[in-house]
Each structure stands twice: as C-alpha cells, then as structure tokens.
Design a protein around this motif. Structure first.
Motif, PDB file in Angstrom:
ATOM      1  N   ASN A  91      36.922  32.981  38.090  1.00 31.00           N
ATOM      2  CA  ASN A  91      36.860  34.088  39.037  1.00 31.00           C
ATOM      3  C   ASN A  91      35.854  33.715  40.114  1.00 31.00           C
ATOM      4  OD1 ASN A  91      38.696  36.121  38.045  1.00 31.00           O
ATOM      5  ND2 ASN A  91      37.339  36.310  36.286  1.00 31.00           N
ATOM      6  N   ALA A  92      36.272  33.835  41.369  1.00 32.18           N
ATOM      7  CA  ALA A  92      35.417  33.425  42.491  1.00 32.18           C
ATOM      8  C   ALA A  92      34.631  34.602  43.053  1.00 32.18           C
ATOM      9  CB  ALA A  92      36.271  32.781  43.578  1.00 32.18           C
ATOM     10  N   TYR A  93      34.239  35.522  42.157  1.00 37.12           N
ATOM     11  CA  TYR A  93      33.459  36.673  42.610  1.00 37.12           C
ATOM     12  C   TYR A  93      32.158  36.185  43.238  1.00 37.12           C
ATOM     13  CZ  TYR A  93      31.508  41.354  42.695  1.00 37.12           C
ATOM     14  OH  TYR A  93      30.976  42.550  43.107  1.00 37.12           O
ATOM     15  N   GLY A  94      31.837  36.708  44.409  1.00 39.00           N
ATOM     16  CA  GLY A  94      30.619  36.295  45.102  1.00 39.00           C
ATOM     17  C   GLY A  94      30.829  35.134  46.059  1.00 39.00           C
ATOM     18  N   LEU A 178      46.988  37.285  43.634  1.00 42.32           N
ATOM     19  CA  LEU A 178      45.987  38.116  44.299  1.00 42.32           C
ATOM     20  C   LEU A 178      45.588  39.319  43.442  1.00 42.32           C
ATOM     21  CD1 LEU A 178      47.342  38.152  47.976  1.00 42.32           C
ATOM     22  CD2 LEU A 178      45.510  36.752  47.009  1.00 42.32           C
ATOM     23  N   LEU A 179      46.477  39.727  42.531  1.00 43.37           N
ATOM     24  CA  LEU A 179      46.196  40.880  41.673  1.00 43.37           C
ATOM     25  C   LEU A 179      45.196  40.541  40.571  1.00 43.37           C
ATOM     26  CD1 LEU A 179      49.840  42.258  41.291  1.00 43.37           C
ATOM     27  CD2 LEU A 179      48.017  43.208  42.707  1.00 43.37           C
ATOM     28  N   VAL A 180      45.066  39.239  40.267  1.00 42.08           N
ATOM     29  CA  VAL A 180      44.185  38.837  39.163  1.00 42.08           C
ATOM     30  C   VAL A 180      43.095  37.863  39.631  1.00 42.08           C
ATOM     31  CG1 VAL A 180      45.739  39.263  37.231  1.00 42.08           C
ATOM     32  CG2 VAL A 180      45.891  37.095  38.456  1.00 42.08           C
ATOM     33  N   GLN A 181      42.742  37.939  40.899  1.00 45.45           N
ATOM     34  CA  GLN A 181      41.680  37.056  41.362  1.00 45.45           C
ATOM     35  C   GLN A 181      40.490  37.886  41.831  1.00 45.45           C
ATOM     36  OE1 GLN A 181      42.026  34.776  44.904  1.00 45.45           O
ATOM     37  NE2 GLN A 181      42.257  36.563  46.195  1.00 45.45           N
ATOM     38  N   ALA A 182      39.332  37.255  41.788  1.00 44.05           N
ATOM     39  CA  ALA A 182      38.136  37.842  42.386  1.00 44.05           C
ATOM     40  C   ALA A 182      37.683  36.883  43.469  1.00 44.05           C
ATOM     41  CB  ALA A 182      37.053  38.001  41.339  1.00 44.05           C
ATOM     42  N   TRP A 187      37.529  42.709  43.496  1.00 47.29           N
ATOM     43  CA  TRP A 187      38.323  42.325  42.334  1.00 47.29           C
ATOM     44  C   TRP A 187      39.784  42.630  42.624  1.00 47.29           C
ATOM     45  CZ3 TRP A 187      35.837  39.685  38.817  1.00 47.29           C
ATOM     46  CH2 TRP A 187      34.482  39.935  38.566  1.00 47.29           C
ATOM     47  N   GLY A 188      40.690  41.777  42.107  1.00 50.39           N
ATOM     48  CA  GLY A 188      42.108  42.110  42.156  1.00 50.39           C
ATOM     49  C   GLY A 188      42.358  43.363  41.330  1.00 50.39           C
ATOM     50  N   ARG A 189      43.457  44.054  41.596  1.00 53.75           N
ATOM     51  CA  ARG A 189      43.708  45.354  40.968  1.00 53.75           C
ATOM     52  C   ARG A 189      43.919  45.292  39.460  1.00 53.75           C
ATOM     53  NH1 ARG A 189      47.460  48.706  45.236  1.00 53.75           N
ATOM     54  NH2 ARG A 189      45.988  48.581  46.957  1.00 53.75           N
ATOM     55  N   LEU A 190      44.274  44.120  38.940  1.00 52.69           N
ATOM     56  CA  LEU A 190      44.544  44.027  37.506  1.00 52.69           C
ATOM     57  C   LEU A 190      43.379  43.436  36.705  1.00 52.69           C
ATOM     58  CD1 LEU A 190      48.297  42.922  37.560  1.00 52.69           C
ATOM     59  CD2 LEU A 190      47.356  45.195  37.108  1.00 52.69           C
ATOM     60  N   ILE A 191      42.300  43.071  37.391  1.00 52.79           N
ATOM     61  CA  ILE A 191      41.148  42.523  36.665  1.00 52.79           C
ATOM     62  C   ILE A 191      40.500  43.642  35.841  1.00 52.79           C
ATOM     63  CG2 ILE A 191      38.836  41.553  36.963  1.00 52.79           C
ATOM     64  CD1 ILE A 191      39.917  39.511  38.659  1.00 52.79           C
ATOM     65  N   PHE A 192      40.160  43.298  34.606  1.00 58.91           N
ATOM     66  CA  PHE A 192      39.555  44.211  33.616  1.00 58.91           C
ATOM     67  C   PHE A 192      40.541  45.235  33.047  1.00 58.91           C
ATOM     68  CE2 PHE A 192      35.310  43.546  35.996  1.00 58.91           C
ATOM     69  CZ  PHE A 192      35.071  42.370  35.282  1.00 58.91           C
ATOM     70  N   LYS A 193      41.807  45.194  33.435  1.00 57.09           N
ATOM     71  CA  LYS A 193      42.786  46.113  32.849  1.00 57.09           C
ATOM     72  C   LYS A 193      43.207  45.550  31.488  1.00 57.09           C
ATOM     73  CE  LYS A 193      43.295  48.921  36.433  1.00 57.09           C
ATOM     74  NZ  LYS A 193      42.016  48.746  37.086  1.00 57.09           N
TER      75      LYS A 193
END
Length: 199
Positions: A91-94, A178-182, A187-193
């Motif tokens: 995950n490329a968060y940040g 794009l739904l599962v990327q940070a 966050w993508g809409r499906l992250i942590f679901k």
C-alpha cells in the motif's frame, strides 16, 4: 507452482499462516539472513521455509509483502522477472500521487519488476484479519484481485481458493486496482472492508 513471500513482517507472517493451515509449502525471505526468520517461521508451521532473497525469487509466484518504498530494492534481485507472477500486497499510503506519475501504485510496481505478470491482491485486509482462518460463519473471507493479465488473475484466484479465501476479481489495475490501492492520503473504497462470501 512454487510460492514465496518476500517480507516477513506482520503481513508476510499473516499470509504465511494461510499457507501453513493448508499444508502448502512457501519460501519466506527478507534482506536479512534466513536464520533470523527461523524462529518465527517454525512457530507458524513446518511448511514455512526461510530462504535468502536470491533463493526465494526463484519461485514461480512471489507475494510482495514489503513496504511500498522497499520494492525497488527487491526488484534488483533479478535482471528480468519474465515467467514470474508478482502479487502486489503493498500500500502506497503517504506516497504522493505525483511521485507515481498519476499511475495506480501497482502499475508503478509492474514497471520495476520487468517482464513479470502482476496481480494486485491480499492488501486490503489488516494483518490481524488476514492471519485468521478465512472460514467464517459458514462462508469464506473475500480477497480482491486486480490485474491487466487475465491468465495471471485466474492463476492467483485458484491459489486464493486453495488457501481458503473467496477471491473476487475486480478487473484491470486502472479499474478495480484503484478500489484496493492506497496512495497519497487516500484509501481505495474497498480497503479494510472485511467481507464474507457465502456460496
């Protein structure tokens, strides 16, 4: 089909537990000496085999369970990744989107692993959830997969089923990816679901 997990932090160990539960052998590696992974690997199960990075990347299927920033270093382990399937669990968060050239983070990783088939997957669950038995209340925990290569997506979908998960293909990297990327601060809409599929 041989498998390896590169990165043996919380996420790498969580995924290793899925292999161990199903008696499937998987190599595990980091930049460190394999002996430093031996105790944690043995605690998970006898099918979790610590190796050097150079040995582990000989596997057909490689789960990339390192920090996004560390992927270029892993990519240097082979001159070409032809014939390999990489599962991008990062995950490329940040990481600012402009640093990714406006591309989905997985496309950026695909460029580093020249010649590999790339599947984005197994990255939307936190480690504690990924580590659990995916059989829940008579259903199976969902893992999302996205790829520009249909054959690779099918191959990893079959492997996810063997590991006890319910894979759901989301299409290409620029769509479902794009739904599962940070990236950046989003966050993508499906992250942590944490979803369960009932057959």
């Amino acid at each position: 089909m041989s498998c390896a997990i590169i990165g043996f932090g919380n996420i790498g160990q969580a995924l290793a537990k899925a292999f161990a539960r199903n008696g499937i052998e998987v190599s595990v590696a980091t930049k460190r000496d394999p002996e430093s992974l031996a105790t944690d690997a043995a605690a998970i199960g006898p099918t979790i085999i610590p190796k050097t990075l150079a040995e582990a990347v000989k596997a057909d299927v490689i789960f990339l369970a390192v920090r996004f920033e560390s992927h270029p270093e892993v990519a240097k382990a082979l001159p070409t990744w032809q014939g390999k399937t990489i599962i991008d669990m990062t995950n490329a968060y940040g990481v600012p989107p402009e640093q990714l050239g406006g591309q989905p983070s997985s496309r950026f990783i695909a460029r580093a692993f020249t010649g590999a088939k790339l599947v984005k997957g197994f990255n939307h669950l936190i480690a504690a959830t990924l580590a659990q038995d995916p059989t829940v209340h008579g259903g199976r925990r969902v893992v999302f997969l996205a790829s520009d290569d249909d054959a690779a997506a099918a191959e990893i979908s079959a492997l996810a089923e063997k590991l006890g998960f319910a894979p759901i293909k989301l299409g290409r990297l620029s769509e479902g990816g794009l739904l599962v990327q940070a990236r950046g601060n989003s966050w993508g809409r499906l992250i942590f679901k944490d979803l369960i599929k009932f057959d």
